[in-house]
Design an enzyme around this catalytic site. Sequence first.
Site, PDB file in Angstrom:
ATOM      1  N   PRO A  20      84.365  73.724  65.226  1.00 10.26           N
ATOM      2  CA  PRO A  20      83.634  72.452  65.269  1.00 10.26           C
ATOM      3  C   PRO A  20      82.143  72.743  65.342  1.00 10.26           C
ATOM      4  CG  PRO A  20      84.628  72.940  67.415  1.00 10.26           C
ATOM      5  CD  PRO A  20      85.102  73.997  66.466  1.00 10.26           C
ATOM      6  N   MET A  21      81.341  72.083  64.503  1.00  5.71           N
ATOM      7  CA  MET A  21      79.887  72.296  64.536  1.00  5.71           C
ATOM      8  C   MET A  21      79.177  70.972  64.303  1.00  5.71           C
ATOM      9  SD  MET A  21      79.517  75.995  62.613  1.00  5.71           S
ATOM     10  CE  MET A  21      80.701  75.662  61.311  1.00  5.71           C
ATOM     11  N   CYS A 103      80.336  74.097  75.006  1.00  4.21           N
ATOM     12  CA  CYS A 103      78.989  73.713  74.568  1.00  4.21           C
ATOM     13  C   CYS A 103      78.008  73.802  75.736  1.00  4.21           C
ATOM     14  CB  CYS A 103      79.024  72.293  74.008  1.00  4.21           C
ATOM     15  SG  CYS A 103      77.403  71.754  73.486  1.00  4.21           S
ATOM     16  N   ASN A 214      86.878  83.593  68.791  1.00  5.81           N
ATOM     17  CA  ASN A 214      85.745  83.002  68.078  1.00  5.81           C
ATOM     18  C   ASN A 214      84.469  83.745  68.466  1.00  5.81           C
ATOM     19  OD1 ASN A 214      83.532  80.411  68.825  1.00  5.81           O
ATOM     20  ND2 ASN A 214      84.092  80.852  66.733  1.00  5.81           N
ATOM     21  N   GLY A 215      83.546  83.794  67.486  1.00  8.06           N
ATOM     22  CA  GLY A 215      82.230  84.370  67.750  1.00  8.06           C
ATOM     23  C   GLY A 215      81.930  85.555  66.851  1.00  8.06           C
ATOM     24  N   GLY A 236      82.794  80.029  62.527  1.00 12.84           N
ATOM     25  CA  GLY A 236      81.846  78.935  62.515  1.00 12.84           C
ATOM     26  C   GLY A 236      80.792  79.126  61.448  1.00 12.84           C
ATOM     27  N   ARG A 237      79.684  79.759  61.828  1.00 12.55           N
ATOM     28  CA  ARG A 237      78.533  79.842  60.920  1.00 12.55           C
ATOM     29  C   ARG A 237      78.861  80.511  59.598  1.00 12.55           C
ATOM     30  NH1 ARG A 237      75.059  82.008  65.876  1.00 12.55           N
ATOM     31  NH2 ARG A 237      77.173  82.741  66.311  1.00 12.55           N
TER      32      ARG A 237
HETATM   33  C1  LIG Z   1      75.182  73.896  64.352  1.00 10.28           C
HETATM   34  C2  LIG Z   1      76.269  74.209  65.335  1.00 10.28           C
HETATM   35  C3  LIG Z   1      76.888  73.178  66.027  1.00 10.28           C
HETATM   36  C4  LIG Z   1      77.936  73.450  66.937  1.00 10.28           C
HETATM   37  N1  LIG Z   1      78.597  72.410  67.522  1.00 10.28           N
HETATM   38  C5  LIG Z   1      79.691  72.666  68.298  1.00 10.28           C
HETATM   39  C6  LIG Z   1      80.525  71.617  68.779  1.00 10.28           C
HETATM   40  O1  LIG Z   1      80.319  70.430  68.489  1.00 10.28           O
HETATM   41  N2  LIG Z   1      81.593  71.954  69.566  1.00 10.28           N
HETATM   42  C7  LIG Z   1      81.881  73.267  69.876  1.00 10.28           C
HETATM   43  O2  LIG Z   1      82.873  73.535  70.583  1.00 10.28           O
HETATM   44  N3  LIG Z   1      81.127  74.267  69.421  1.00 10.28           N
HETATM   45  C8  LIG Z   1      80.062  74.002  68.624  1.00 10.28           C
HETATM   46  N4  LIG Z   1      79.349  75.030  68.085  1.00 10.28           N
HETATM   47  C9  LIG Z   1      79.768  76.429  68.370  1.00 10.28           C
HETATM   48  C10 LIG Z   1      80.767  76.907  67.309  1.00 10.28           C
HETATM   49  O3  LIG Z   1      81.936  76.115  67.327  1.00 10.28           O
HETATM   50  C11 LIG Z   1      81.136  78.371  67.551  1.00 10.28           C
HETATM   51  O4  LIG Z   1      81.764  78.477  68.801  1.00 10.28           O
HETATM   52  C12 LIG Z   1      79.923  79.299  67.515  1.00 10.28           C
HETATM   53  O5  LIG Z   1      79.086  79.014  66.414  1.00 10.28           O
HETATM   54  C13 LIG Z   1      80.363  80.772  67.479  1.00 10.28           C
HETATM   55  O6  LIG Z   1      81.137  81.031  66.336  1.00 10.28           O
HETATM   56  P1  LIG Z   1      80.500  81.758  65.013  1.00 10.28           P
HETATM   57  O7  LIG Z   1      79.807  83.000  65.481  1.00 10.28           O
HETATM   58  O8  LIG Z   1      81.663  82.011  64.131  1.00 10.28           O
HETATM   59  O9  LIG Z   1      79.508  80.787  64.428  1.00 10.28           O
HETATM   60  C14 LIG Z   1      78.307  74.786  67.186  1.00 10.28           C
HETATM   61  C15 LIG Z   1      77.688  75.819  66.477  1.00 10.28           C
HETATM   62  C16 LIG Z   1      76.685  75.539  65.553  1.00 10.28           C
HETATM   63  C17 LIG Z   1      76.045  76.675  64.772  1.00 10.28           C
END
Ligand SMILES: Cc1cc2nc3c(=O)[nH]c(=O)nc-3n(C[C@H](O)[C@H](O)[C@H](O)COP(=O)(O)O)c2cc1C
Length: 337
Positions: A20-21, A103, A214-215, A236-237
Amino acid sequence: MTDKLENKFLDKPFRISVAPMMDWTTRDYRVFARLFNPHVWLYSEMVTTGAIIHGDKARHLDFNTSEQPLVLQLGGSNPKDLALCSKIAQDWGYSEVNLNVGCPSDRVQNNKIGACLMAEPELVAECIAAMQHAVDIPVTVKHRIGIDDQQTYEDMLNFVDTVAQTGCNHFIVHARIALLKGLSPKENREIPPLRYNDVYHLKQDRPHLFVEINGGIQTLQQTQEQLQQVDGVMMGRAAYHDPYMLAQCMTLWQQTPPDRFDIMQQFMPYIERRLSEGAPLSIITRHILGLFQHLPGARKWRQALSGNNAKTLADVEQALTEMQERLYAATHCFVAD
Ligand SMILES: Cc1cc2nc3c(=O)[nH]c(=O)nc-3n(C[C@H](O)[C@H](O)[C@H](O)COP(=O)(O)O)c2cc1C
Protein backbone atom coordinates in the site's frame (compact mmCIF):
# COMPACT_ATOMS: atom_id res chain seq x y z
CA MET A 1 15.60 -20.40 -11.49
CA THR A 2 16.99 -23.58 -10.01
CA ASP A 3 15.02 -26.82 -9.87
CA LYS A 4 15.10 -26.61 -6.09
CA LEU A 5 13.31 -23.26 -6.19
CA GLU A 6 10.78 -24.40 -8.77
CA ASN A 7 9.89 -27.38 -6.60
CA LYS A 8 9.58 -25.21 -3.56
CA PHE A 9 7.14 -22.89 -5.35
CA LEU A 10 5.06 -25.81 -6.56
CA ASP A 11 4.99 -27.41 -3.12
CA LYS A 12 4.19 -24.46 -0.94
CA PRO A 13 1.70 -21.62 -1.11
CA PHE A 14 3.38 -18.23 -1.46
CA ARG A 15 2.26 -14.69 -2.05
CA ILE A 16 3.65 -11.73 -3.92
CA SER A 17 2.04 -8.38 -3.26
CA VAL A 18 2.36 -4.72 -4.08
CA ALA A 19 2.61 -2.58 -0.96
CA PRO A 20 0.00 0.00 0.00
CA MET A 21 1.40 3.43 -0.92
CA MET A 22 -0.47 6.67 -0.30
CA ASP A 23 -1.01 8.67 -3.48
CA TRP A 24 0.79 5.99 -5.53
CA THR A 25 -1.31 2.82 -5.40
CA THR A 26 -4.41 4.62 -6.62
CA ARG A 27 -7.10 2.87 -8.62
CA ASP A 28 -5.41 3.94 -11.87
CA TYR A 29 -2.09 2.45 -10.78
CA ARG A 30 -3.76 -0.75 -9.59
CA VAL A 31 -5.57 -1.31 -12.89
CA PHE A 32 -2.24 -0.79 -14.67
CA ALA A 33 -0.32 -3.05 -12.25
CA ARG A 34 -2.85 -5.85 -12.64
CA LEU A 35 -2.06 -6.09 -16.37
CA PHE A 36 1.48 -7.23 -15.56
CA ASN A 37 0.49 -10.16 -13.40
CA PRO A 38 -2.89 -11.69 -12.50
CA HIS A 39 -1.52 -13.42 -9.39
CA VAL A 40 -0.06 -10.62 -7.29
CA TRP A 41 -2.12 -9.19 -4.43
CA LEU A 42 -2.80 -5.48 -4.70
CA TYR A 43 -3.41 -3.10 -1.79
CA SER A 44 -5.36 0.12 -1.54
CA GLU A 45 -3.73 3.21 -0.14
CA MET A 46 -4.33 3.42 3.60
CA VAL A 47 -7.83 4.70 4.36
CA THR A 48 -8.61 5.85 7.90
CA THR A 49 -11.72 4.62 9.66
CA GLY A 50 -12.82 8.24 10.03
CA ALA A 51 -12.67 8.80 6.27
CA ILE A 52 -14.84 5.75 5.64
CA ILE A 53 -17.36 6.37 8.41
CA HIS A 54 -17.78 10.12 7.93
CA GLY A 55 -16.54 10.65 4.35
CA ASP A 56 -17.49 9.77 0.80
CA LYS A 57 -17.44 5.96 0.93
CA ALA A 58 -17.50 5.45 -2.81
CA ARG A 59 -14.57 7.80 -3.34
CA HIS A 60 -12.48 5.90 -0.80
CA LEU A 61 -13.62 2.36 -1.54
CA ASP A 62 -14.66 1.93 -5.18
CA PHE A 63 -12.44 -0.26 -7.32
CA ASN A 64 -12.48 -2.03 -10.68
CA THR A 65 -13.13 -5.76 -10.57
CA SER A 66 -9.91 -6.40 -12.50
CA GLU A 67 -7.96 -5.21 -9.45
CA GLN A 68 -8.85 -8.34 -7.46
CA PRO A 69 -7.38 -9.90 -5.40
CA LEU A 70 -7.43 -6.54 -3.63
CA VAL A 71 -6.85 -5.71 0.03
CA LEU A 72 -8.21 -2.65 1.81
CA GLN A 73 -5.67 -1.21 4.22
CA LEU A 74 -7.25 0.50 7.21
CA GLY A 75 -5.73 3.07 9.53
CA GLY A 76 -7.23 3.35 13.00
CA SER A 77 -7.13 2.07 16.56
CA ASN A 78 -10.73 2.09 17.71
CA PRO A 79 -11.91 -1.55 17.71
CA LYS A 80 -15.55 -0.65 17.08
CA ASP A 81 -14.74 1.64 14.16
CA LEU A 82 -12.31 -0.88 12.68
CA ALA A 83 -14.91 -3.63 12.95
CA LEU A 84 -17.50 -1.44 11.21
CA CYS A 85 -15.07 -0.50 8.43
CA SER A 86 -14.01 -4.13 7.96
CA LYS A 87 -17.65 -5.09 7.49
CA ILE A 88 -18.11 -2.25 5.00
CA ALA A 89 -14.98 -3.44 3.16
CA GLN A 90 -16.28 -7.00 3.00
CA ASP A 91 -19.65 -5.82 1.69
CA TRP A 92 -17.87 -3.62 -0.86
CA GLY A 93 -16.17 -6.75 -2.22
CA TYR A 94 -12.60 -6.55 -0.90
CA SER A 95 -10.76 -9.87 -0.59
CA GLU A 96 -9.01 -9.02 2.67
CA VAL A 97 -8.59 -6.24 5.24
CA ASN A 98 -5.21 -5.14 6.58
CA LEU A 99 -4.39 -3.00 9.60
CA ASN A 100 -1.60 -0.46 9.22
CA VAL A 101 0.85 -0.73 12.12
CA GLY A 102 3.82 0.56 10.12
CA CYS A 103 3.22 4.14 9.06
CA PRO A 104 5.46 6.55 11.02
CA SER A 105 4.00 9.93 10.01
CA ASP A 106 3.34 12.54 12.76
CA ARG A 107 -0.12 13.14 11.39
CA VAL A 108 -1.18 9.54 11.96
CA GLN A 109 0.68 9.19 15.28
CA ASN A 110 -1.44 12.01 16.71
CA ASN A 111 -4.50 9.96 15.86
CA LYS A 112 -2.98 6.72 17.21
CA ILE A 113 -2.63 5.20 13.76
CA GLY A 114 0.29 3.32 12.26
CA ALA A 115 3.66 2.33 13.72
CA CYS A 116 3.03 3.96 17.14
CA LEU A 117 0.60 1.07 17.77
CA MET A 118 3.55 -1.33 18.01
CA ALA A 119 3.89 0.01 21.57
CA GLU A 120 0.38 -1.25 22.32
CA PRO A 121 0.15 -4.90 21.27
CA GLU A 122 -2.90 -5.53 23.47
CA LEU A 123 -4.81 -2.72 21.80
CA VAL A 124 -3.84 -4.03 18.35
CA ALA A 125 -5.00 -7.50 19.41
CA GLU A 126 -8.31 -6.02 20.56
CA CYS A 127 -8.69 -4.25 17.20
CA ILE A 128 -7.87 -7.38 15.21
CA ALA A 129 -10.24 -9.51 17.29
CA ALA A 130 -13.07 -7.02 16.69
CA MET A 131 -12.31 -6.90 12.95
CA GLN A 132 -12.22 -10.69 12.69
CA HIS A 133 -15.47 -10.97 14.56
CA ALA A 134 -17.14 -8.62 12.05
CA VAL A 135 -16.07 -10.38 8.82
CA ASP A 136 -15.39 -13.71 7.13
CA ILE A 137 -12.58 -12.40 4.92
CA PRO A 138 -9.01 -12.62 6.28
CA VAL A 139 -7.70 -9.84 8.51
CA THR A 140 -3.94 -9.23 8.31
CA VAL A 141 -1.42 -6.87 9.93
CA LYS A 142 1.39 -4.87 8.33
CA HIS A 143 3.97 -3.77 10.87
CA ARG A 144 7.61 -2.85 11.45
CA ILE A 145 10.29 -4.89 13.21
CA GLY A 146 10.31 -2.27 15.95
CA ILE A 147 9.99 1.36 17.00
CA ASP A 148 11.93 3.83 19.14
CA ASP A 149 12.45 2.04 22.46
CA GLN A 150 11.27 -1.39 21.31
CA GLN A 151 13.91 -2.40 18.85
CA THR A 152 14.79 -5.96 19.80
CA TYR A 153 13.66 -9.16 18.10
CA GLU A 154 12.01 -10.18 21.38
CA ASP A 155 9.91 -7.00 21.34
CA MET A 156 8.65 -7.85 17.85
CA LEU A 157 8.00 -11.47 18.80
CA ASN A 158 5.97 -10.29 21.78
CA PHE A 159 3.94 -7.99 19.48
CA VAL A 160 3.29 -10.79 16.98
CA ASP A 161 2.47 -13.37 19.68
CA THR A 162 0.01 -11.02 21.37
CA VAL A 163 -1.78 -10.30 18.09
CA ALA A 164 -1.62 -13.93 16.93
CA GLN A 165 -3.59 -14.98 20.03
CA THR A 166 -6.64 -13.56 18.24
CA GLY A 167 -6.21 -16.16 15.50
CA CYS A 168 -4.64 -13.67 13.07
CA ASN A 169 -2.04 -15.68 11.18
CA HIS A 170 -0.73 -13.43 8.40
CA PHE A 171 1.88 -10.80 9.26
CA ILE A 172 3.54 -8.52 6.73
CA VAL A 173 6.77 -7.26 8.22
CA HIS A 174 8.62 -4.18 6.98
CA ALA A 175 12.13 -5.22 8.00
CA ARG A 176 13.13 -1.82 9.43
CA ILE A 177 12.42 -0.14 12.72
CA ALA A 178 10.58 3.18 12.53
CA LEU A 179 12.00 6.05 14.57
CA LEU A 180 8.90 8.01 15.40
CA LYS A 181 10.77 10.94 16.87
CA GLY A 182 13.28 12.56 14.59
CA LEU A 183 12.87 10.95 11.18
CA SER A 184 10.42 11.87 8.43
CA PRO A 185 8.29 9.10 6.86
CA LYS A 186 10.59 9.10 3.83
CA GLU A 187 13.70 8.84 6.04
CA ASN A 188 11.99 6.04 7.94
CA ARG A 189 11.85 4.09 4.67
CA GLU A 190 15.54 4.63 3.98
CA ILE A 191 17.71 5.28 7.05
CA PRO A 192 17.01 2.49 9.57
CA PRO A 193 18.93 -0.52 8.24
CA LEU A 194 17.05 -3.52 6.85
CA ARG A 195 17.13 -6.46 9.28
CA TYR A 196 15.86 -9.33 7.17
CA ASN A 197 17.20 -11.85 9.70
CA ASP A 198 14.61 -10.74 12.26
CA VAL A 199 11.86 -11.65 9.79
CA TYR A 200 13.49 -15.01 8.96
CA HIS A 201 13.72 -15.75 12.71
CA LEU A 202 10.05 -14.94 13.11
CA LYS A 203 9.20 -17.51 10.42
CA GLN A 204 11.51 -20.08 12.02
CA ASP A 205 10.15 -19.49 15.53
CA ARG A 206 6.49 -19.36 14.45
CA PRO A 207 6.31 -21.67 11.42
CA HIS A 208 2.51 -21.86 11.57
CA LEU A 209 2.23 -18.13 10.77
CA PHE A 210 2.23 -16.82 7.20
CA VAL A 211 5.11 -14.37 7.21
CA GLU A 212 5.48 -11.91 4.34
CA ILE A 213 8.62 -9.78 4.12
CA ASN A 214 8.77 -6.16 2.96
CA GLY A 215 11.47 -3.55 2.47
CA GLY A 216 14.06 -2.96 -0.24
CA ILE A 217 13.18 -5.91 -2.48
CA GLN A 218 13.68 -4.87 -6.07
CA THR A 219 14.25 -7.80 -8.41
CA LEU A 220 12.91 -11.21 -9.31
CA GLN A 221 16.11 -12.79 -8.05
CA GLN A 222 15.83 -11.08 -4.66
CA THR A 223 12.20 -12.19 -4.52
CA GLN A 224 13.19 -15.80 -5.19
CA GLU A 225 15.84 -15.63 -2.48
CA GLN A 226 13.36 -14.22 0.04
CA LEU A 227 10.86 -16.97 -0.75
CA GLN A 228 13.40 -19.51 0.44
CA GLN A 229 13.08 -17.99 3.92
CA VAL A 230 9.53 -16.67 4.21
CA ASP A 231 6.06 -17.20 2.74
CA GLY A 232 5.53 -13.98 0.88
CA VAL A 233 7.20 -10.91 -0.55
CA MET A 234 5.67 -7.44 -0.62
CA MET A 235 7.22 -4.91 -2.97
CA GLY A 236 6.60 -1.20 -2.81
CA ARG A 237 8.77 1.36 -4.56
CA ALA A 238 10.28 -1.11 -7.03
CA ALA A 239 6.83 -2.24 -8.19
CA TYR A 240 5.93 1.39 -8.75
CA HIS A 241 9.09 2.65 -10.46
CA ASP A 242 9.71 -0.56 -12.43
CA PRO A 243 6.31 -2.24 -12.79
CA TYR A 244 7.61 -4.71 -15.36
CA MET A 245 9.26 -6.58 -12.50
CA LEU A 246 5.73 -7.76 -11.65
CA ALA A 247 5.59 -9.31 -15.10
CA GLN A 248 8.99 -10.92 -14.58
CA CYS A 249 7.55 -12.48 -11.42
CA MET A 250 5.20 -14.51 -13.66
CA THR A 251 8.02 -17.05 -13.88
CA LEU A 252 7.31 -17.88 -10.19
CA TRP A 253 4.02 -19.33 -11.46
CA GLN A 254 5.81 -21.00 -14.40
CA GLN A 255 4.22 -18.47 -16.78
CA THR A 256 5.62 -16.22 -19.48
CA PRO A 257 5.78 -12.48 -18.72
CA PRO A 258 3.45 -10.42 -20.94
CA ASP A 259 4.84 -7.95 -23.47
CA ARG A 260 5.04 -4.26 -22.49
CA PHE A 261 3.33 -3.09 -25.67
CA ASP A 262 0.50 -5.61 -25.25
CA ILE A 263 0.04 -4.28 -21.71
CA MET A 264 -0.27 -0.74 -23.06
CA GLN A 265 -2.76 -1.86 -25.74
CA GLN A 266 -4.91 -3.25 -22.94
CA PHE A 267 -4.50 -0.12 -20.83
CA MET A 268 -5.42 2.36 -23.59
CA PRO A 269 -9.22 1.75 -23.44
CA TYR A 270 -9.04 2.28 -19.67
CA ILE A 271 -7.27 5.63 -20.16
CA GLU A 272 -9.89 6.57 -22.75
CA ARG A 273 -12.69 5.75 -20.32
CA ARG A 274 -11.09 7.74 -17.52
CA LEU A 275 -10.66 10.74 -19.83
CA SER A 276 -14.32 10.52 -20.80
CA GLU A 277 -15.13 10.65 -17.06
CA GLY A 278 -13.20 13.93 -16.87
CA ALA A 279 -9.95 12.67 -15.30
CA PRO A 280 -6.88 14.71 -16.32
CA LEU A 281 -4.51 12.62 -18.44
CA SER A 282 -1.52 13.45 -16.22
CA ILE A 283 -2.99 11.71 -13.14
CA ILE A 284 -2.95 8.48 -15.14
CA THR A 285 0.28 8.89 -17.12
CA ARG A 286 2.27 9.53 -13.92
CA HIS A 287 1.80 5.87 -13.06
CA ILE A 288 3.16 4.55 -16.35
CA LEU A 289 6.44 6.48 -16.50
CA GLY A 290 8.43 3.45 -15.31
CA LEU A 291 7.10 1.03 -17.92
CA PHE A 292 10.35 0.91 -19.89
CA GLN A 293 12.71 1.24 -16.90
CA HIS A 294 16.20 -0.13 -17.68
CA LEU A 295 15.54 -0.19 -21.46
CA PRO A 296 17.15 2.11 -24.06
CA GLY A 297 14.88 5.11 -24.62
CA ALA A 298 13.23 4.90 -21.18
CA ARG A 299 14.15 8.52 -20.43
CA LYS A 300 12.50 9.80 -23.61
CA TRP A 301 9.33 7.85 -22.74
CA ARG A 302 9.27 9.43 -19.30
CA GLN A 303 9.86 12.89 -20.75
CA ALA A 304 7.08 12.47 -23.31
CA LEU A 305 4.57 11.60 -20.59
CA SER A 306 5.76 13.64 -17.61
CA GLY A 307 3.66 16.47 -16.20
CA ASN A 308 1.35 17.84 -18.85
CA ASN A 309 3.61 16.94 -21.78
CA ALA A 310 1.04 14.50 -23.12
CA LYS A 311 -2.26 16.28 -23.67
CA THR A 312 -4.34 13.67 -25.48
CA LEU A 313 -4.56 9.93 -25.94
CA ALA A 314 -2.98 10.44 -29.36
CA ASP A 315 0.13 11.85 -27.61
CA VAL A 316 0.37 8.65 -25.55
CA GLU A 317 -0.01 6.56 -28.72
CA GLN A 318 2.68 8.65 -30.40
CA ALA A 319 5.06 8.16 -27.44
CA LEU A 320 4.40 4.44 -27.62
CA THR A 321 5.14 4.28 -31.37
CA GLU A 322 8.37 6.24 -30.88
CA MET A 323 9.36 3.92 -28.03
CA GLN A 324 8.74 0.92 -30.25
CA GLU A 325 10.92 2.44 -32.99
CA ARG A 326 13.68 3.24 -30.51
CA LEU A 327 13.68 -0.28 -29.15
CA TYR A 328 13.70 -1.73 -32.66
CA ALA A 329 16.63 0.49 -33.60
CA ALA A 330 18.44 -0.36 -30.37
CA THR A 331 18.35 -4.06 -31.18
CA HIS A 332 19.92 -3.34 -34.58
CA CYS A 333 22.39 -0.55 -33.75
CA PHE A 334 23.44 1.55 -30.77
CA VAL A 335 21.00 4.31 -29.79
CA ALA A 336 21.79 6.70 -26.96
CA ASP A 337 19.07 7.17 -24.34
C1 LIG B 1 4.80 7.04 -1.33
C2 LIG B 1 4.65 5.97 -0.29
C3 LIG B 1 3.47 5.86 0.43
C4 LIG B 1 3.30 4.84 1.39
N1 LIG B 1 2.09 4.70 2.00
C5 LIG B 1 1.88 3.64 2.83
C6 LIG B 1 0.59 3.34 3.35
O1 LIG B 1 -0.41 4.00 3.04
N2 LIG B 1 0.46 2.26 4.19
C7 LIG B 1 1.54 1.47 4.52
O2 LIG B 1 1.39 0.49 5.27
N3 LIG B 1 2.76 1.72 4.03
C8 LIG B 1 2.94 2.76 3.18
N4 LIG B 1 4.17 2.96 2.61
C9 LIG B 1 5.27 2.01 2.92
C10 LIG B 1 5.27 0.85 1.92
O3 LIG B 1 4.07 0.12 1.99
C11 LIG B 1 6.46 -0.08 2.18
O4 LIG B 1 6.31 -0.63 3.47
C12 LIG B 1 7.80 0.64 2.09
O5 LIG B 1 7.87 1.46 0.95
C13 LIG B 1 8.96 -0.38 2.09
O6 LIG B 1 8.86 -1.24 0.98
P1 LIG B 1 9.76 -1.03 -0.37
O7 LIG B 1 11.19 -0.89 0.07
O8 LIG B 1 9.50 -2.23 -1.19
O9 LIG B 1 9.28 0.25 -1.00
C14 LIG B 1 4.36 3.96 1.66
C15 LIG B 1 5.55 4.06 0.93
C16 LIG B 1 5.69 5.05 -0.05
C17 LIG B 1 6.98 5.12 -0.85
